[in-house]
Design an enzyme around this catalytic site. Structure first.
Site, PDB file in Angstrom:
ATOM      1  N   ASP A   1     -46.064 -32.294  24.638  1.00 32.54           N
ATOM      2  CA  ASP A   1     -46.728 -31.433  23.656  1.00 32.54           C
ATOM      3  C   ASP A   1     -47.470 -30.299  24.354  1.00 32.54           C
ATOM      4  O   ASP A   1     -47.098 -29.894  25.459  1.00 32.54           O
ATOM      5  CB  ASP A   1     -47.681 -32.300  22.802  1.00 32.54           C
ATOM      6  CG  ASP A   1     -47.827 -31.775  21.384  1.00 32.54           C
ATOM      7  OD1 ASP A   1     -48.266 -30.629  21.238  1.00 32.54           O
ATOM      8  OD2 ASP A   1     -47.517 -32.507  20.439  1.00 32.54           O
TER       9      ASP A   1
ATOM     10  N   SER B   1     -44.771 -32.473  12.924  1.00 27.77           N
ATOM     11  CA  SER B   1     -45.463 -32.778  14.176  1.00 27.77           C
ATOM     12  C   SER B   1     -46.472 -33.890  13.991  1.00 27.77           C
ATOM     13  O   SER B   1     -46.753 -34.644  14.910  1.00 27.77           O
ATOM     14  CB  SER B   1     -46.231 -31.551  14.671  1.00 27.77           C
ATOM     15  OG  SER B   1     -45.386 -30.648  15.291  1.00 27.77           O
TER      16      SER B   1
ATOM     17  N   HIS C   1     -52.864 -28.847  19.161  1.00 31.10           N
ATOM     18  CA  HIS C   1     -51.700 -29.600  18.678  1.00 31.10           C
ATOM     19  C   HIS C   1     -51.481 -30.899  19.450  1.00 31.10           C
ATOM     20  O   HIS C   1     -51.333 -31.980  18.871  1.00 31.10           O
ATOM     21  CB  HIS C   1     -50.470 -28.680  18.794  1.00 31.10           C
ATOM     22  CG  HIS C   1     -49.250 -29.160  18.101  1.00 31.10           C
ATOM     23  ND1 HIS C   1     -48.345 -30.020  18.689  1.00 31.10           N
ATOM     24  CD2 HIS C   1     -48.762 -28.894  16.872  1.00 31.10           C
ATOM     25  CE1 HIS C   1     -47.354 -30.245  17.839  1.00 31.10           C
ATOM     26  NE2 HIS C   1     -47.577 -29.584  16.729  1.00 31.10           N
TER      27      HIS C   1
END
Ligand SMILES: *[C@@H]1O[C@H](CO)[C@@H](O)[C@H](O)[C@H]1NC(C)=O
Ligand SMILES: *[C@@H]1O[C@H](CO)[C@@H](O)[C@H](O)[C@H]1NC(C)=O
Ligand SMILES: *[C@@H]1O[C@H](CO)[C@@H](O)[C@H](O)[C@H]1NC(C)=O
Ligand SMILES: *[C@@H]1O[C@H](CO)[C@@H](O)[C@H](O)[C@H]1NC(C)=O
Ligand SMILES: *[C@@H]1O[C@H](CO)[C@@H](O)[C@H](O)[C@H]1NC(C)=O
Ligand SMILES: *[C@@H]1O[C@H](CO)[C@@H](O)[C@H](O)[C@H]1NC(C)=O
Ligand SMILES: *[C@@H]1O[C@H](CO)[C@@H](O)[C@H](O)[C@H]1NC(C)=O
Ligand SMILES: *[C@@H]1O[C@H](CO)[C@@H](O)[C@H](O)[C@H]1NC(C)=O
Ligand SMILES: *[C@@H]1O[C@H](CO)[C@@H](O)[C@H](O)[C@H]1NC(C)=O
Ligand SMILES: *[C@@H]1O[C@H](CO)[C@@H](O)[C@H](O)[C@H]1NC(C)=O
Ligand SMILES: *[C@@H]1O[C@H](CO)[C@@H](O)[C@H](O)[C@H]1NC(C)=O
Ligand SMILES: *[C@@H]1O[C@H](CO)[C@@H](O)[C@H](O)[C@H]1NC(C)=O
Length: 742
Positions: A140, A527, A195
């Site tokens: 990620d 996600s 994220h």
């Protein structure tokens, strides 16, 4: 079109910055990063890097090729990335030992109530010892190591099997929770986007009490397996994730000894298996016992939009939970309108004037002014006012021009992909909400017809959404455009308005000028659903450490809650086998396990060249001869899918084998259910087992009347022994596949 040239531009400029030492500028400008994939690592005294050098020397006809080789993949599979011209790339693809050569590609990152919603509450049965032995690799945007979610209080040393390291760059420290970090970008493994911290904490973050986004969604934020360890592989810098980095992360993570991998990123469009880093990486991971989860993609809701098409990984769709964020505006006339947003601001009971973008612009033309295009709003005309803009994209401008608030319709002139996010409550950088177009029009007419039009925007509130779970509009849909006989996505999990850890240096909204900083944020996307499934897979692994990736995958899929096709018009193409069910997943009864060679047989039956398959698998196994050739739809998958010709009635059969992992002596009966006019026969109808790990095969025949073009009919098969219900969707469709490059 414009999008891809933009991407290309990013690549070229990045490469030029790195390669200032070149002499012949004209040729060098044409060089791009290509990845040469060479399959499994040969054993013996083979030295991959020297082979890579000699291939490049032969290709470029010069001895010093150091400047062209970007990286070698040498730990878990074979290959390298190099700067090549298109011609050279083509030539390299024909070299012996090279499976494929493909251009470096930009991947997109595709965001806790969610666990309770699934019935996976804090009292769920757990084995903390086994759980602390599970290592989840997160590919990620990095991680924020100091987040409370990753504190190692109460953790012992890393599991002995761990072979990785903490190479997170400067000022980056791992601990006994975050046991490893690697970085493939130019900076450190620290997450500046938020994220990666969000996905990692959703999978395995600690229990954090009183977490909230400015008081919204307050409660305990927790990962699905809070005792598990995390290894972070940072493949994205501020904006871009590249396939070259993703492949390097797989190469390392497999060798480091992770148990599972979660990748909330991917190509926007389905890409041929051995021209795509996640497909290649997950093949080698799976061969080494590591199950990979990938987000299905955020390109919904059109059919065949699913980018994650690889059969040996778990592709995860995103659905709602029963908690829904709404926001309200109270008008001067007493009327209240309800819209969508995660609005943390309060106007403290004061009503302020409304102004329309058209009246608040002194420099732009009429259409730009109505939509509050960047640069249009006049600061002094929006000061202390709520500005109405005709387009969601006006939100950033309203914020940047210093408006007190903004109200917009759920309409956007941006890409389709973003449009499907309009039905989700997103974090806003100022008091703001999105209204339905009808409500927005009525608000505009109130504003226009009232002398002193005023309104108050309230802080968001959460309401219960009894329709949940429903697959989000943005979640990419099947069928699989590449392998139409393998159903994708595989499963759905919560991916709308998920609260989890965030980077304290990133803006919580998508507005770059949002100056707030938070430890926990609410985001939406496949996600966010992907790490939920990774956690459940880890949870299953704590009870069944010896299960293969395909057995774990099967356990998750066959125990999934069936979802309601009346609320999800794309039915199985939106949710696959249904909604993940953590509590049931540890006890599936039967699994559709793959045996050695199944993946290779699938490649064979899908038409891939035998020579390449040998390189990929690293074995001499050749494809079965024509007469015994299996069909792709006979791949031992927990779902049954096939493409049939539109306009013709059909009879298709599937072969499957199940393995008993439930009760040694057990008898399972087959039940079929269907809302469609399908005739489904199962032979035999009863499977009797005497021992654990016993395997039984059966055939399913599906007969149906002609289907129209681009349509589908579905049913489901459930094997039941009275305790376990082992459910598989059956999907027959007529969506044609893309042209293959095999
Ligand atoms: C926790 O989940 C289990 C199984 O889903 C359920 O039986 C139990 O009632 C739940 N407990 C609470 C406190 O919600
Ligand atoms: C928990 O897991 C450990 C390690 O896998 C195992 O030895 C132990 O028996 C398990 N405990 C329970 C109660 O299942
Ligand atoms: C290391 O990073 C943390 C978090 O950004 C920061 O607070 C700290 O000052 C940094 N330390 C050094 C020596 O740069
Ligand atoms: C959580 O917050 C509430 C009030 O906001 C407070 O009463 C409570 O003590 C807090 N709990 C913890 C564990 O911090
Ligand atoms: C509302 O009150 C809060 C807390 O006192 C304050 O921070 C905020 O600025 C106020 N908002 C407005 C629009 O006055
Ligand atoms: C903004 O509007 C005010 C008041 O109408 C005007 O005086 C000013 O010139 C405008 N500013 C710009 C940059 O157009
Ligand atoms: C208004 O301005 C925008 C941006 O300059 C331009 O793209 C658009 O064509 C203009 N529209 C009209 C109707 O003139
Ligand atoms: C948005 O979602 C809600 C609730 O899921 C649904 O009722 C509504 O029809 C959706 N709107 C659009 C435009 O898809
Ligand atoms: C306001 O209403 C009048 C009368 O209905 C209309 O002519 C005008 O275009 C409206 N103005 C705006 C900005 O919509
Ligand atoms: C192999 O099978 C295909 C399709 O079943 C058939 O068209 C082809 O003639 C067969 N080839 C040989 C050599 O038997
Ligand atoms: C399933 O069908 C195949 C092909 O017709 C056949 O070889 C096999 O024996 C059948 N298996 C069962 C369990 O009936
Ligand atoms: C399976 O079918 C047999 C015969 O129809 C029946 O006796 C038995 O109860 C069924 N078992 C289950 C678990 O449904």
């Amino acid at each position: 079109m414009t999008n891809s040239s933009f991407v290309l531009f990013l690549h070229i400029s990045a490469i030029l910055m790195l390669c200032i030492s070149f002499s012949s500028a004209a040729v060098e400008e044409d060089r791009k990063t290509y990845i040469a994939y060479m399959g499994s690592l040969p054993g013996g005294d083979y030295i991959p890097t020297s082979h890579h050098f000699s291939l490049l020397q032969a290709l470029l006809k010069q001895s010093s090729v150091e400047n062209y080789l970007i990286r070698s993949y040498t730990r878990s599979f074979n290959g390298f990335a190099a700067k090549l011209t298109e011609e050279e790339a083509k030539k390299l693809a024909s070299f012996k030992g090279v499976v494929s050569v493909f251009p470096n590609q930009v991947y997109h990152l595709q965001t806790t109530r969610s666990w309770d919603f699934m019935g996976f509450n804090q009292t769920a049965k757990r084995n903390a010892t086994a759980e602390s032995n599970v290592i989840i690799g997160v590919i990620d945007s990095g991680i924020w190591p100091e987040s409370d979610s990753f504190s190692d209080e109460g953790f012992g040393p890393p599991p002995k099997k761990w072979k990785g390291s903490c190479n997170g760059g400067q000022n980056f420290t791992c601990n006994n929770k975050l046991i490893g970090a690697r970085v493939y970008t130019t900076d450190s493994a620290r997450d500046t986007l938020g994220h990666g911290s969000h996905t990692a904490s959703t999978a395995a973050g600690n229990h954090i009490q009183n977490a909230s986004f400015y008081g919204l969604a307050e409660g305990t934020a927790r990962g699905g397996v809070p005792s598990a360890r995390i290894a972070a592989y940072k493949v994205c810098d501020d904006k871009v994730c590249t396939s070259e980095n993703v492949l390097a992360a797989f190469d390392d993570a497999i060798a480091d000894g992770v148990d599972l991998l979660t990748a909330s990123l991917g190509a926007t469009v389905a890409t041929e298996l051995y021209y795509e880093s996640v497909a290649i990486g997950s093949f080698h991971a799976s061969e080494k016992g590591i199950l990979v989860m990938q987000s299905a993609g955020n390109s919904g809701p059109l059919p065949q939009s699913v980018g994650s098409v690889t059969p040996w990984l778990l592709s995860v769709a995103a659905s709602t939970t029963d908690r829904f964020f709404i926001d309200k505006v109270v008008l001067g006339n007493g009327k209240t309108l309800t819209g969508l947003s995660v609005n943390s601001f309060s106007l403290n009971g004061t009503k302020v004037p409304l102004v329309y973008g058209l009246q608040a612009s002194t420099v732009c033309n009429e259409s730009s002014a109505r939509s509050c295009i960047s640069g249009c709003l006049n600061r002094s005309l929006v000061k202390n006012k709520i500005v109405l803009c005709d387009d969601m994209d006006g939100l950033d401008e309203a914020h940047d021009a210093g408006a007190l608030g903004s109200i917009l319709p759920a309409v956007s002139t941006r890409s389709l992909q973003q449009t499907s996010f309009l039905n989700v409550s997103l974090v806003v950088p100022l008091p703001a909400l999105a209204l339905s177009t009808d409500d927005f029009d009525s608000l505009k007419s109130y504003q226009n017809s009232t002398k002193q039009a005023i309104a108050e925007l309230l802080k968001s509130e959460t309401i219960e959404d009894s329709s949940a779970p429903v697959v989000a509009k943005f979640s990419s849909r099947g069928p699989n455009i590449l392998l139409p006989d393998i159903l994708k996505p595989d499963i759905s999990a919560p991916g709308v308005d998920i609260l989890a850890a965030f980077s304290p240096v990133a803006p919580p909204s998508t507005t770059a000028t949002d100056e707030r900083r938070v430890k926990y944020n609410i985001i939406s996307g496949t996600s966010m659903s992907c790490p939920h499934v990774a956690a459940v897979a880890a949870y299953v692994k704590t009870f069944h450490p010896d299960w293969s990736p395909s057995a774990i995958k099967s356990a998750l899929m066959t125990t999934a809650f069936p979802m309601d096709p009346s609320k999800n018009p794309d039915a199985d193409f939106s949710y696959g086998s249904g909604h993940v069910n953590p509590v049931k997943a540890i006890n599936p009864g039967l699994v559709y396990d793959n045996v050695e060679g199944d993946n290779v047989r699938l490649l064979c039956s899908s038409g891939y060249s035998e020579e390449k398959i040998r390189l990929i698998s690293g074995t001499n196994s050749s494809c079965p001869k024509n007469s015994t050739k299996t069909l792709p739809r006979d791949f031992n998958y927990p779902t049954l899918t096939t493409l049939v010709k539109a306009g013709d009635s059909f009879t298709v059969s599937f072969q499957r084998t199940v393995t008993n992992v439930g009760v040694a002596t057990s008898t399972y009966n087959a039940t079929i259910s269907s809302n469609f006019d399908l005739e489904v026969g199962v032979i035999p109808q009863v499977l009797s087992f005497k021992t654990l790990w016993e395997k039984k095969s059966f055939n399913v025949t599906v007969k149906g009347k002609a289907l129209g073009e681009m349509s589908m009919a579905s049913a489901s098969l459930t094997w039941s022994d009275g305790i376990h219900n082992v459910r598989s969707p059956i999907v027959i469709h007529t969506y044609l596949a893309a042209t293959r490059v095999v």
